[in-house]
Scaffold this active site. Structure first.
Site, mmCIF file in Angstrom:
data_model
loop_
_atom_site.group_PDB
_atom_site.id
_atom_site.type_symbol
_atom_site.label_atom_id
_atom_site.label_comp_id
_atom_site.label_asym_id
_atom_site.label_seq_id
_atom_site.Cartn_x
_atom_site.Cartn_y
_atom_site.Cartn_z
ATOM 1 N N HIS A 378 0.848 -1.185 0.000
ATOM 2 C CA HIS A 378 0.000 0.000 0.000
ATOM 3 C C HIS A 378 0.886 1.237 0.000
ATOM 4 O O HIS A 378 1.576 1.489 0.985
ATOM 5 C CB HIS A 378 -0.865 0.033 1.265
ATOM 6 C CG HIS A 378 -1.988 -0.961 1.276
ATOM 7 N ND1 HIS A 378 -2.784 -1.160 2.376
ATOM 8 C CD2 HIS A 378 -2.452 -1.801 0.312
ATOM 9 C CE1 HIS A 378 -3.711 -2.087 2.096
ATOM 10 N NE2 HIS A 378 -3.516 -2.497 0.852
ATOM 11 N N HIS A 447 7.293 2.058 5.314
ATOM 12 C CA HIS A 447 8.265 3.001 4.744
ATOM 13 C C HIS A 447 7.750 4.402 5.040
ATOM 14 O O HIS A 447 6.557 4.591 5.254
ATOM 15 C CB HIS A 447 8.458 2.765 3.244
ATOM 16 C CG HIS A 447 9.517 1.735 3.002
ATOM 17 N ND1 HIS A 447 10.552 1.894 2.121
ATOM 18 C CD2 HIS A 447 9.712 0.538 3.598
ATOM 19 C CE1 HIS A 447 11.323 0.831 2.159
ATOM 20 N NE2 HIS A 447 10.837 -0.018 3.045
ATOM 21 N N GLU A 466 11.504 1.591 7.274
ATOM 22 C CA GLU A 466 12.592 2.322 6.634
ATOM 23 C C GLU A 466 13.069 3.366 7.656
ATOM 24 O O GLU A 466 13.806 3.009 8.558
ATOM 25 C CB GLU A 466 12.063 2.932 5.344
ATOM 26 C CG GLU A 466 13.135 3.509 4.453
ATOM 27 C CD GLU A 466 12.540 4.214 3.275
ATOM 28 O OE1 GLU A 466 13.117 4.145 2.192
ATOM 29 O OE2 GLU A 466 11.482 4.862 3.430
ATOM 30 N N GLU A 472 17.651 2.578 -1.905
ATOM 31 C CA GLU A 472 16.985 3.194 -3.056
ATOM 32 C C GLU A 472 17.684 4.480 -3.487
ATOM 33 O O GLU A 472 17.669 4.839 -4.658
ATOM 34 C CB GLU A 472 15.511 3.457 -2.748
ATOM 35 C CG GLU A 472 15.300 4.456 -1.629
ATOM 36 C CD GLU A 472 13.833 4.633 -1.231
ATOM 37 O OE1 GLU A 472 13.026 3.751 -1.532
ATOM 38 O OE2 GLU A 472 13.525 5.653 -0.616
HETATM 39 C C1 NOJ Z 1 9.538 4.951 -1.250
HETATM 40 C C2 NOJ Z 1 9.864 3.646 -0.619
HETATM 41 O O1 NOJ Z 1 10.934 3.786 0.298
HETATM 42 C C3 NOJ Z 1 10.187 2.643 -1.702
HETATM 43 O O2 NOJ Z 1 10.599 1.422 -1.140
HETATM 44 C C4 NOJ Z 1 8.994 2.493 -2.601
HETATM 45 O O3 NOJ Z 1 9.330 1.669 -3.679
HETATM 46 C C5 NOJ Z 1 8.552 3.833 -3.156
HETATM 47 N N1 NOJ Z 1 8.409 4.797 -2.109
HETATM 48 C C6 NOJ Z 1 7.241 3.719 -3.889
HETATM 49 O O4 NOJ Z 1 6.200 3.511 -3.009
HETATM 50 CA CA CA Z 2 11.575 5.999 1.323
#
Ligand code: NOJ
Ligand code: CA
Length: 664
Positions: A378, A447, A466, A472
């Site tokens: 989500h 996250h 997170e 990322e």
């Molecule tokens: C930021 C999140 O940290 C990442 O894991 C996710 O893929 C993107 N948002 C998209 O929701």
């Molecule tokens: Ca993030």
């Protein structure tokens, strides 16, 4: 195994007076000493460790809206001390059995004049730190009230070095840490880690943050650090009433930085597990249709490159199933994603409707037949009006499909474009979702979360989060420098597990020109031991794992541990951690460095006495070079035991990972 000793309750009545003598309490080993006093009727406390000042006399209390402050005009009506010693078992984590051992001091205060309002302060002195909280008991003159400020101070004994990230920024906790003296520090998030001018390590944080604002640390002159409660959009801090128990304010103290990592005070200050059904909570590794989106191989939104297609999902399931990886995350499976999703204000996602190219039921079924369960996803975009409207249906859909894990994102500078993630509104939102997830038998990975204050003890479906700069950032920004992974074990990770998403083997990122991961391959492996997470991602693409000799380590390394030890550590420089598997006699070692190469010897006395072990060593290769040859990896084997002095060489920006298995 659970040992419980709870004894000695002793009550003293103290005559009312404007200033009081110090009332003290020491830790069970007597190294930590807390003193409380009324200084001209104002409450103050101080902390010493082995006779050294850690916190000098510091103020306590509250400023209230439209009411007199609760900061002075007090007398002590009663003090109580008690002792506590109990060992409890974690459902999962870095250590199976944790001892909770402290001495407690309760001080009941009452105003001398006016409404004669009451407030209590509870101190707990542990061998490795101090915690305190306020309680405002039920009373006629203080029913509902609004806290405008908590005046709790930590007056540090010197202008210490600190590692910090600035609070009140648009990307929440996702920043690199700055090192400076506390006098040069901004208003910062906790955990706030310091190296004191007399050689101690101290970390300020909080525990059991419920229905209250989190605090950021404001640096004031004379080494005064003040709890700045994160405000609501209307400028107030906490809307509450009596009875009130505040979160614990925690001061962890260590003689070396590694001991901050094995300090379990924050967990100890949370309530025991409240969940009866733990059957769906399964620490494990997971793969994902995820990194591909971040490096530009796939899109989150419907396009010819959409990542979340039935076909692609089946390919990932086949790979995960062959390797025995039990969980697969698929992002972008639902309607609502657009290329501008993260820029749109109050963007609306559907939490029940799949995109046309993705058949959720078919994918779930295909996975089940092959032993791979989906992780639900989500992304709220911080539009919580839309999310809270749909969340029950979204959770029910997963529950009905037999999905037991969920990742929930809150991308956005403010929740509903209005409230900070870490204010009381956010604290309550995350707790509501966590409890609702438990009701639906879902284990959560947040996250863009609120910081961790130990919720996992009470709600062990709070797996990971997170709340920091994960991998990322390497996919689409200048990335995390090598020092980042040598810093977060002493800062962000003191709060709790992190979904750091390691395991990238294509370090130079062939799909994204000009971006790379600032690491060697061996360091990617070491991250699985250094970063605690009960659900740990194997973030790389299957095409880069297929047939790679290092994949074995990712498959072998556990995520749930019997014990954790830090062998060597210097904040921002390097760290070597060893952890013992909860389900076997294996030990694992992870060692990482910053931009500097290292050559050190570690002592293997942590291994079981009298046993020989096979060490499978994944080291930076001889010709490994962060810039030109980061994937050079040297895999070797050795027989070792408790007497072995093991030489560890790390390339600049590198690392090393080892599995120790007892030899039959
Ligand atoms: C930021 C999140 O940290 C990442 O894991 C996710 O893929 C993107 N948002 C998209 O929701
Ligand atoms: Ca993030």
């Amino acid at each position: 195994m659970i040992k419980k000793i709870l004894f000695a309750l002793f009550v003293a009545f103290i005559m009312a007076s404007c200033s009081s003598k110090d009332i003290t309490i020491t830790s069970p080993d007597e190294n930590v000493k807390v003193a409380f006093a009324l200084n001209e009727s104002k409450p103050v406390y101080s902390v010493k460790y082995k006779g050294k000042d850690v916190v000098l006399n510091s103020s306590m209390g509250f400023v209230l809206k439209d009411k007199a402050p609760l900061t002075g005009n007090f007398k002590i009506t009663q003090t109580k001390t008690s002792k506590y010693d109990n060992t409890w078992e974690q459902v999962w984590g870095e250590k199976q059995f944790i001892r909770n051992h402290y001495n407690e001091l309760q001080i009941d205060l009452q105003e001398v004049d006016g409404d004669q309002r009451k407030m209590s302060v509870f101190f707990r002195a542990f061998d490795n730190g101090v915690a305190f909280r306020y309680e405002i008991p039920e009373q006629e003159s203080l029913e509902k009230f609004v806290i405008m400020d908590e005046v709790t101070e930590f007056t540090m004994a010197g202008d210490h070095i600190a590692w910090w990230i600035k609070a009140y920024q648009s990307d929440r906790y996702e920043y690199l840490f700055t090192e400076s003296t506390i006098s040069e520090m901004d208003t910062v998030h906790t955990p706030l880690t310091m190296e004191t001018t007399d050689g101690l390590y101290v970390s300020l944080h909080e525990a059991n943050l419920i229905d209250y604002a989190s605090y950021a640390v404001i640096s004031k002159p004379d080494n005064k650090l003040v709890t700045g409660l994160v405000p609501w959009s209307d400028g107030t801090k906490v809307k509450t009433g009596a009875p009130l128990k505040t979160p614990w304010r925690t001061i962890q103290i260590a003689e070396n930085p590694g001991d901050l990592i094995t300090n379990y005070m924050v967990l100890n200050l949370n309530e025991p597990n409240k969940l009866e059904d733990l059957s769906y909570i399964k620490p494990s590794k997971y793969m994902g249709i995820w990194w591909g989106m971040h490096i530009g191989k796939y899109t989150f939104w419907e396009s010819p490159d959409l990542g979340a297609t039935t076909e692609n999902a089946k390919m990932y399931i086949d790979f995960a199933s062959e390797q025995g990886v039990p969980l697969l995350l698929i992002e972008g499976w639902n309607k609502g994603w657009t290329p501008q999703w993260y820029m749109n204000r109050m963007h609306k996602f559907s939490f029940t409707e799949s995109v046309d190219a993705f058949d959720l039921e078919e994918v779930v079924e295909y996975g089940k037949e092959r032993g791979v369960n989906l992780i639900g996803y989500h992304e709220t975009g911080s539009n919580l009006i839309s999310y809270l409207d749909q969340v029950d249906d979204g959770f029910a859909l997963y529950r009905d499909l037999g999905i037991h894990d969920i990742k929930i994102g809150q991308v956005g500078s403010k929740l509903n474009m209005k409230e900070w993630h870490h204010g009381q509104f956010g604290v309550n939102y995350y707790r509501t979702i966590l409890k609702k997830a438990a009701e639906n038998k879902l284990a959560v990975n947040f996250h863009e979360p609120i910081k961790d204050t130990g919720e996992r003890r009470t709600y062990p479906n709070m797996m990971t989060r997170e709340g920091g700069r994960g991998m990322e950032y390497d996919a689409w920004s200048d990335g995390n420098p090598p020092s980042h992974l040598a810093t977060i074990p002493f800062t962000r990770l003191l709060a709790g597990p992190m979904d750091f998403t390691p395991g990238i083997f294509d370090i130079m990122i062939k799909y994204r020109e000009g971006r790379r991961v600032h690491t060697t391959l061996a360091k990617q492996l070491a991250a699985y031991v250094v970063v605690l997470s009960p659900t740990q991602m194997m973030a790389g693409l299957p095409e880069n794992y297929e047939g790679h000799p290092a994949l074995k380590f990712l498959l072998d390394v556990p995520v749930d541990w019997f014990d954790t030890k830090v062998l060597n550590a210097e904040i921002g420089e390097f760290i070597t951690i060893v952890r013992k598997d909860k389900k076997s006699d294996d030990w694992y070692l992870g060692s990482v460095t910053n931009e500097e190469a290292r050559d050190f010897t570690v002592d293997l006395s942590f291994l079981d006495e009298g046993k020989k072990y096979k060490a499978e060593i994944y080291a930076d290769g001889e010709d490994c070079d962060l810039e030109t040859n980061p994937t050079a990896l040297d895999i070797s084997e050795k027989v070792v035991d408790t007497e072995t002095q093991l030489n560890i060489k790390l390339a600049a920006g590198g690392g090393q990972a080892i599995r120790f298995t007892p030899v039959q």
